[in-house]
Write an enzyme that holds these catalytic residues in place. Structure first.
Site, PDB file in Angstrom:
ATOM      1  N   GLU A  77       0.795  -0.910  -0.063  1.00 40.63           N
ATOM      2  CA  GLU A  77       0.074   0.056   0.020  1.00 40.63           C
ATOM      3  C   GLU A  77       0.947   1.241   0.070  1.00 40.63           C
ATOM      4  OE1 GLU A  77      -3.187   0.010  -0.274  1.00 40.63           O
ATOM      5  OE2 GLU A  77      -3.572  -2.084   0.088  1.00 40.63           O
TER       6      GLU A  77
ATOM      7  N   GLU B  72       4.174  13.474  -3.790  1.00 41.36           N
ATOM      8  CA  GLU B  72       3.030  13.771  -2.885  1.00 41.36           C
ATOM      9  C   GLU B  72       3.396  14.829  -1.859  1.00 41.36           C
ATOM     10  OE1 GLU B  72       3.331   9.848  -0.652  1.00 41.36           O
ATOM     11  OE2 GLU B  72       1.112   9.761  -0.573  1.00 41.36           O
TER      12      GLU B  72
HETATM   13  P1  NAD Z   1       7.925   5.208   4.837  1.00 37.98           P
HETATM   14  O1  NAD Z   1       8.156   4.507   3.367  1.00 37.98           O
HETATM   15  O2  NAD Z   1       9.317   6.066   5.200  1.00 37.98           O
HETATM   16  O3  NAD Z   1       8.306   4.301   6.073  1.00 37.98           O
HETATM   17  C1  NAD Z   1       7.083   3.422   6.278  1.00 37.98           C
HETATM   18  C2  NAD Z   1       7.491   2.377   7.038  1.00 37.98           C
HETATM   19  O4  NAD Z   1       8.678   1.809   6.522  1.00 37.98           O
HETATM   20  C3  NAD Z   1       8.122   2.801   8.456  1.00 37.98           C
HETATM   21  O5  NAD Z   1       7.678   1.604   9.272  1.00 37.98           O
HETATM   22  C4  NAD Z   1       9.452   2.615   8.161  1.00 37.98           C
HETATM   23  O6  NAD Z   1      10.349   2.449   9.386  1.00 37.98           O
HETATM   24  C5  NAD Z   1       9.881   1.538   7.162  1.00 37.98           C
HETATM   25  N1  NAD Z   1      11.006   1.588   6.665  1.00 37.98           N
HETATM   26  C6  NAD Z   1      11.540   2.745   5.967  1.00 37.98           C
HETATM   27  N2  NAD Z   1      12.735   2.389   5.415  1.00 37.98           N
HETATM   28  C7  NAD Z   1      12.747   1.134   5.605  1.00 37.98           C
HETATM   29  C8  NAD Z   1      13.643   0.125   4.990  1.00 37.98           C
HETATM   30  N3  NAD Z   1      14.819   0.433   4.391  1.00 37.98           N
HETATM   31  N4  NAD Z   1      13.565  -1.122   5.318  1.00 37.98           N
HETATM   32  C9  NAD Z   1      12.360  -1.458   5.628  1.00 37.98           C
HETATM   33  N5  NAD Z   1      11.501  -0.696   6.468  1.00 37.98           N
HETATM   34  C10 NAD Z   1      11.754   0.590   6.231  1.00 37.98           C
HETATM   35  O7  NAD Z   1       6.681   5.993   4.869  1.00 37.98           O
HETATM   36  P2  NAD Z   1       6.189   7.164   5.848  1.00 37.98           P
HETATM   37  O8  NAD Z   1       6.652   8.251   5.905  1.00 37.98           O
HETATM   38  O9  NAD Z   1       5.912   6.260   7.339  1.00 37.98           O
HETATM   39  O10 NAD Z   1       4.638   7.136   5.569  1.00 37.98           O
HETATM   40  C11 NAD Z   1       4.058   8.208   4.551  1.00 37.98           C
HETATM   41  C12 NAD Z   1       3.955   7.261   3.247  1.00 37.98           C
HETATM   42  O11 NAD Z   1       2.966   6.285   3.357  1.00 37.98           O
HETATM   43  C13 NAD Z   1       3.261   8.210   2.023  1.00 37.98           C
HETATM   44  O12 NAD Z   1       3.838   8.084   0.761  1.00 37.98           O
HETATM   45  C14 NAD Z   1       1.571   7.681   1.981  1.00 37.98           C
HETATM   46  O13 NAD Z   1       1.298   8.027   0.997  1.00 37.98           O
HETATM   47  C15 NAD Z   1       2.055   6.272   2.305  1.00 37.98           C
HETATM   48  N6  NAD Z   1       0.807   5.635   3.017  1.00 37.98           N
HETATM   49  C16 NAD Z   1      -0.072   4.852   2.054  1.00 37.98           C
HETATM   50  C17 NAD Z   1      -1.087   4.196   2.400  1.00 37.98           C
HETATM   51  C18 NAD Z   1      -1.766   3.269   1.532  1.00 37.98           C
HETATM   52  O14 NAD Z   1      -2.619   2.529   2.026  1.00 37.98           O
HETATM   53  N7  NAD Z   1      -1.639   3.203   0.297  1.00 37.98           N
HETATM   54  C19 NAD Z   1      -1.538   4.325   3.464  1.00 37.98           C
HETATM   55  C20 NAD Z   1      -0.947   5.203   4.471  1.00 37.98           C
HETATM   56  C21 NAD Z   1       0.186   5.946   4.343  1.00 37.98           C
END
Ligand code: NAD
Length: 475
Positions: free
Chosen positions: A248, A379
């Site tokens: 997602e 975004e």
């Molecule tokens: P992010 O990708 O930075 O982090 C998401 C998760 O991934 C966190 O738990 C983070 O610690 C982990 N993570 C980060 N780097 C990683 C790595 N190298 N290996 C493993 N895990 C890692 O995203 P964010 O800033 O926390 O959230 C915002 C983003 O999430 C936005 O792009 C938003 O659109 C998206 N989002 C999507 C949905 C959906 O349902 N499509 C819902 C909510 C948020």
């Protein structure tokens, strides 16, 4: 407040005893120190899940269903407490946080109903030689990685269907918002989820911890919600073990207003689509395409509505927009706005960060934004509405689809036939047609293109956590 790791039904310190800080985005103050999981902790969590997995998969669907129903009830009963935790670490308003708890809990009620309806099929092979039995066993242990913008719901949207299907899970919540996750895990255990079925490993060191988890043999699936960039990385990571993946990812939602739309409804829808949860949702309207004849009127009304928002701490009475999650988020929004303005856009309201402690940006409407401006390519994840004029339906559909994201789209028009025709041509997994919000545990949530793989919610959501097995037999 729970601050340790939750592994195999026990609260434990991180291997080595390290912790990391969680701060309040409205003040920047430290809220708590949370155990900082290491790769060794991730391995222990997977082992606990692997031990619980066969028993949970063999638990009668009705029993699983009743436990899920109890999970719904306990989360609802703790709405105020959970909402306060969400505001404390995420910053959204108390009203939005309460809404999130209701949404988060509802995944358990919906999936309690799904747990007893995971049906297969039986048929005769075309040759008539044998019977074909198809059924859906649980996929096995799932690693779940979730973002900070819905500290409860992004976890329950995965956990509830996984548990309904008979899967055990290891959850790695976002480092900004582990407190809500920890309390949710505690409440689920209280509601009857057996030890080891849900394990939680907050960490400030996501990469190595998630790597260690997905490398373990019992893990069969990786379910991720977060940015597209991280999703791509995790898909590559999962390829080594050919894990089933549910992704997602980020959005870049178009919000199209035709001249025949009810403008009051369009502005109301725009405010919800843009500003819900302090403008930090993946479904947030990111590009507002407005048909020329109503551009000025819509822009003025939207600017008035945005300017009237009360910005502040999510705890304060009457506040409608909380802070952004951290300083980096404010800097990113600031840079996108500055670059749009340098390219000829003009703020109708807002346009800059707010001069106060915490991570605040003024609700902003930008007019005259070029269709290819940087702000339309990223975004925004902040309270900024860029207005882009259009005159031609074909051109606006092409512009709306001119992005690799395909999560959400919005169409406002007084002609439902046209609305449906346009909606069907928007390359997005979800469309709000004369509505600013679409999320519902009973509906399939997810994206096309680089916004993701798979769906959460609805019956599709539970099937994501199932395998398909076909048995050929003769009798
Ligand atoms: P992010 O990708 O930075 O982090 C998401 C998760 O991934 C966190 O738990 C983070 O610690 C982990 N993570 C980060 N780097 C990683 C790595 N190298 N290996 C493993 N895990 C890692 O995203 P964010 O800033 O926390 O959230 C915002 C983003 O999430 C936005 O792009 C938003 O659109 C998206 N989002 C999507 C949905 C959906 O349902 N499509 C819902 C909510 C948020």
């Amino acid at each position: 407040m729970r601050t340790q790791l939750f592994i195999g039904g026990r609260w434990v310190d991180a291997d080595g005893g390290a912790t990391f800080g969680v701060t309040d985005p409205a003040t920047g103050e430290l809220v708590a120190e949370v155990a900082d999981a290491t790769p060794a902790d991730a391995v222990a969590a997977v082992d606990a899940a692997a031990e619980a997995q066969p028993r949970w998969a063999a638990t009668a669907p009705r029993t699983r269903s009743e436990i899920l129903r109890a999970c719904w009830q306990i989360l609802v009963d703790h709405t105020d407490e959970l909402a306060e935790l969400i505001v404390r670490e995420n910053g959204k308003t108390l009203a939005d946080a309460r809404g999130e708890v209701a949404y988060a809990a509802e995944f358990f009620r919906w999936n309690a109903e799904e747990a007893v309806r995971i049906l297969g099929t039986i048929g005769v092979s075309p040759s008539g030689a044998n019977r074909m039995i198809v059924h859906h066993p649980p996929v096995g242990v799932v690693v779940m990685v979730t973002p900070w913008n819905f500290p409860a719901a992004m976890i329950t949207r995965k956990l509830a269907p996984a548990l309904a299907a008979g899967c055990a899970a290891v959850v790695k919540p976002a480092p900004d918002t582990p407190l809500t996750a920890l309390r949710v895990a505690e409440l689920l255990a209280e509601a009857g989820v057996p030890d080891g079925v849900v394990n939680l490993v907050p960490t400030s060191n996501a990469g190595p911890v998630v790597d260690a988890a997905v490398d373990r043999t019992p893990v069969r699936m990786l379910s991720f919600t977060g940015s597209t960039a991280t999703g791509r990385l995790l898909l590559r990571r999962a390829a080594d073990r050919v894990l089933k993946c549910a992704m997602e990812l980020g959005g870049n939602a178009p919000f199209i207003v035709f001249a025949d739309a009810d403008l009051d409804a369009a502005v109301e829808g725009a405010m919800v689509a843009k500003m819900r949860h302090s403008a930090q949702t993946c479904t947030a309207a990111n590009r507002f395409f407005v048909e020329e004849p109503v551009l000025e009127d819509f822009g003025a009304r939207l600017a008035e509505a945005m300017a009237s928002l009360r910005v502040g701490s999510g705890f304060d009475e009457g506040v409608q927009c909380g802070p952004l999650i951290n300083e980096a988020a404010v800097t990113k929004v600031d840079e996108l706005v500055a670059s749009a303005v340098a390219g000829g856009a003009r703020p109708l309201t807002g346009g800059s960060r707010l001069d106060r402690p915490g991570h605040f940006f003024a609700p902003t409407v930008l007019e005259g934004v070029a269709a290819d401006a940087d702000i339309t390519r990223h975004e925004i994840f902040g309270p900024v509405a860029p207005l882009i004029p259009f005159t031609d339906t074909e051109a606006v559909i092409a512009a709306a689809n001119d992005t690799e994201a395909g999560l959400m789209g919005y169409v406002f028009t007084g002609d439902l036939g046209r609305g449906l025709a346009v909606a069907e041509r928007i390359e997005a997994g979800m469309i709000g047609l004369n509505r600013g919000v679409a999320s519902d545990p009973a509906a399939p949530f997810g994206g096309m293109k680089q916004s993701g793989l798979g769906r959460e919610g609805a019956h599709e959501g539970v099937l994501e956590f199932c395998e398909t097995q076909y048995i050929a037999t003769t009798w």
